[in-house]
Each structure stands twice: as structure tokens, then as C-alpha cells.
Design a protein around this motif. Sequence first.
Motif, PDB file in Angstrom:
ATOM      1  N   GLU A 167       0.831  -1.210   0.000  1.00 15.62           N
ATOM      2  CA  GLU A 167       0.000   0.000   0.000  1.00 15.62           C
ATOM      3  C   GLU A 167       0.863   1.256   0.000  1.00 15.62           C
ATOM      4  N   LYS A 170       2.418   1.922  -3.341  1.00 11.45           N
ATOM      5  CA  LYS A 170       1.492   2.584  -4.272  1.00 11.45           C
ATOM      6  C   LYS A 170       1.487   4.093  -4.037  1.00 11.45           C
ATOM      7  N   HIS A 173       4.616   5.441  -5.492  1.00  9.71           N
ATOM      8  CA  HIS A 173       4.489   5.448  -6.956  1.00  9.71           C
ATOM      9  C   HIS A 173       3.706   6.676  -7.419  1.00  9.71           C
ATOM     10  N   ASN A 174       2.568   6.921  -6.784  1.00 11.61           N
ATOM     11  CA  ASN A 174       1.721   8.055  -7.179  1.00 11.61           C
ATOM     12  C   ASN A 174       2.424   9.387  -6.926  1.00 11.61           C
ATOM     13  N   LEU A 353       1.232  -6.176  -9.615  1.00  7.17           N
ATOM     14  CA  LEU A 353       2.078  -5.515  -8.624  1.00  7.17           C
ATOM     15  C   LEU A 353       3.129  -6.489  -8.093  1.00  7.17           C
ATOM     16  N   THR A 469       8.645  -1.929  -7.161  1.00  6.54           N
ATOM     17  CA  THR A 469       7.510  -1.118  -7.609  1.00  6.54           C
ATOM     18  C   THR A 469       7.981   0.103  -8.391  1.00  6.54           C
ATOM     19  N   SER A 473       7.761   0.759 -12.862  1.00  4.10           N
ATOM     20  CA  SER A 473       6.958   1.837 -13.447  1.00  4.10           C
ATOM     21  C   SER A 473       7.764   2.998 -14.006  1.00  4.10           C
TER      22      SER A 473
END
Length: 507
Positions: A167, A170, A173-174, A353, A469, A473
Amino acid sequence: MAAVVSWIAGSVQEILLISGLTAQTCLVFCAAFLLAYVLLKRPQNLPPYPAGRVPVLGHLLALGRAPHLKLTAWRRQYGDVFTVRMGMEDVVVLNGYTAVKDALVDRSELFASRPPVYLFDAFGKNKDILTGHWDTGFKQRKRFSTTVLKNLGMKVGRGSIEEKIVEEAKFLHNRVAEYEGKPFDIAHDVTVTVANVICTMTFGKRYDYEDESFQVLSEAVTAVGTELAAGQIISVFPSLRFVPGVNRVGTNLVEHLSKLQRVLWEELSRHREHLDRENPRDFLDFGLLEVERQEKVEGLTEEIVIYLTQNIFVAGTETTADTLLWALLYLTQNPAIQHKVQQELDAVVGASLPALSHRSQLPYVNACLLETLRIRTLVPLSAPHATTQDVKVQQFDIPKGTQVLPNLHSLHTDPAYWPDPDRFDPERFLDAEGNVINKPESFMPFSGGRRVCLGEQLARMELFLFFSTLLQSFSFKTPEGAPPPNTDGVLGITLTPYPFQLCATPR
């Protein structure tokens, strides 16, 4: 006999009269001489001193701001075991895999204590894990903390904290995506991400990237490392903490630790008010329950719970965040290695993921992280150890209570084990079949033995998931026209990269 005593007394009186000294002055002089003799007397058969020792300061000036580099250089001249003089104290330095493994692993209990170091003791006053001396209380505190962290998910498999780490990955990443490929400093975002995992385990909450309370926490943690590095002179000469101006570093360190502890005390008070004794949620809950029950840690108090939580927060945030920063920095300088990491992720993980279940199928990803831990040892001199009894090291005698520094940097840059050690090369950690070599010789990034890092398993989980992760990306590079980042690092609590910027291009 009476005549002899009378003659000695008369002779002493005559000497005093000739020299113009009073009996009181003579006694003071003799006491000062004896004290200096005791303090300066070197124990027999200690390892040799390197050159560069000066009166009072010892080797402090020679060691400079990168003592791990100087000690490793001295190893080539003086061998694996030698003594450095830190002010008025002799400190034995262990270099190389054979000497360090012998002390930290093979004879761990003989080197498992901590020496009294003024600034170091500010972390826990011998009531925690980091600074605790080797005794029953320390063993109970460490066993309790390890058990609680495993209950809270520091393990692989059922009940793991993996979901929480994914979590946070993520969120990171954002956050990185918001920079839209423009140059930025990723250090703060990485610190928040890692700290949020620790916050979840210690007091059951996460913070937004711009949260004011978290700003206090993160700034305090960063400042603690900086002040600890700058305050070496006060640790060597604790009396300087009373000298105005000189004591600024010590005062600042205590101030930043106090800020961190205030946040922890506020959290502890809230936990006390809403404690569910049947369903403890986090480390503070488990700590409060143990304070009530006294089942596993004799004499546990709320103050000690705060010190233990502070240990987990400071150590668990700095080390993992800095390792991830080093990994990204080295990949910006090695695009071919970065491309190979991404190829492996694409082939194994695809569009899903990254998960811990992928770890065994991603040998090159793992090798990159292991090589990062090798080439930039996060705590290059470990934490200071102390002998628990008189002990012999090679042909030398080390007295009980002697401070011992294991030079982990010397293990990880030893050409006998790591050819061309200054080159970033993940292939070192792969065998002929391409499988990961997880535990090679001369590799101890988390120290070893009785004082091995409490959160090693958590750190490895976080590093794998965050790193995978991000590389799945984004492609990372140094901004156009910018000079290559400095890879020397700044030594505080950990070896931290100098501030650097990078660009993250979506793949």
C-alpha cells in the motif's frame, strides 16, 4: 624500626623545605600524578597504535570525517586488529571478515555489551536495545521487541505486513508520478514511505506526505543523525557539554530527541485511553500491556516503552530509506544495470504488482539490492561494542569493558572477496546458474551475532517491494546537464547520500 620511620619523615620534611612546597601542595601533586598515571597507563599487550596519535586528542584528527575509510587504509599497514586512541580511551578496531566474524558471531557474547558513550547514551540511557548493556534486562527487552514485531507482521507468510508495505509502495508510486519526469529530490518522499510502515507497526497510523506532525518526526530523525556525527568530540570528552558554544551539538541532539519523544508520549497517552487489552493493535499497545503484566520484561515502565519505540522508529526509518536512495542513485549511473532489472521485472511480474512471492524469481533484482548494501554499508563501523570479560584476540589481550569497533566497511571492500570493490556490480551476488548468493562470506550489512539488527527481515521486505515497484513503473536518470551525483556519502547514524536530484520517466 622507629628510628627508620623517624629518618624517612625527617628526610621528606627536609625535601619539602628545600623545594618550598607545603605538605598539602605535595599531596595534591602526588594525587594528580597518580590519577594521570592511572588514566594514561596503557594495558599490557593491547593491539598496536597506528601513527598519527597526538596528546589529549589521540587519533581524532587523523580519523577525520570518514573514519571508516581511514581505518580501512590503516588495516593494510597495521593488520586486522589495532588500537586507536579516542581522547583518553583506547578503542580496539577489528577489520576483515575473519576478525569481525570471530568477535560478532563465533564469540558473540564476549563482545555483546555497549561502552558508555555520552551522545550515544542519550538514545536510551541503557534502558533500551540500542544502548543497552549486555545483561538480563537487555535480553528481555530485545526478546520482547522481536516477538511483538513478528506478531505485527515482521515475517513472511500468513500475518505478514506485506499488504501494508505494498500500500505504501502505491503511495510512493503516485507521488513520484506527480513530478511528471521533471527533476526532483526523492529523499523526503522515500523517508515518508518507509516511516509510515514503522508508524503503522509502532502506533497504528500513517501520515500524509505533508502532515505537520510527521514533518516534526522526520526532521527530528534526520537532525539526530547529523548532530550525532558532528558531536564526536563531546562523546570523546563528555565534560565539554558544560562549555558554552562547544556544547551546541549535544544540546541540539537532546532537543531533537525530545521533539521525537514528545510525539511518542502523545501517542502513548492516546493508546492508554483507548487500550483494548484483548486486541492489542501495535507496539505501543503491546508495551502498555506488558507494563501492566510484567510477564516478559521485568521492571518495564512506560519510559522504557518510549525508548524502545524510539529505537525502532529511528533505526527502522534511516537505514531502509538511505539504502533505497543509494540504490536509485547507483542505477542512475548504471543505465545498463537498470535496464536489466526492468527486463527481469517485466518477464516475471508483468503488469501485476510486485509481491514477496516474486522474490525467488527475481535474482537480479535481489542482487542489485545486495550490491547496494555492500558498496555503501549503512553503518560502516556498526555500533560500538564492549567486551563482557577479558578476551584474547589473535595474540592480543583485550580487557573487560574495552570499546570495540567492528569495521564492516573493511569486509565489504576487501579485494580478496570483492574484486574491484568500488565498482557497482550486482553479478557478484549471482552464481554460475544465475541464482542469488544470499549469504556470501565477508558480507554483514546488518552486523551479526547477539547485536544483529532487530529489523533486518522487515528492511529486506521493504527494500524489495519499494525498489521493485519503482523500477517496474519508472526509469531513473540524472537531470540533463547536471553533474554525476557524489557517491561518497555523509556519515551520521548511517552513511547518507549527499542531496541529489533525479528524473523519473514513466515506462
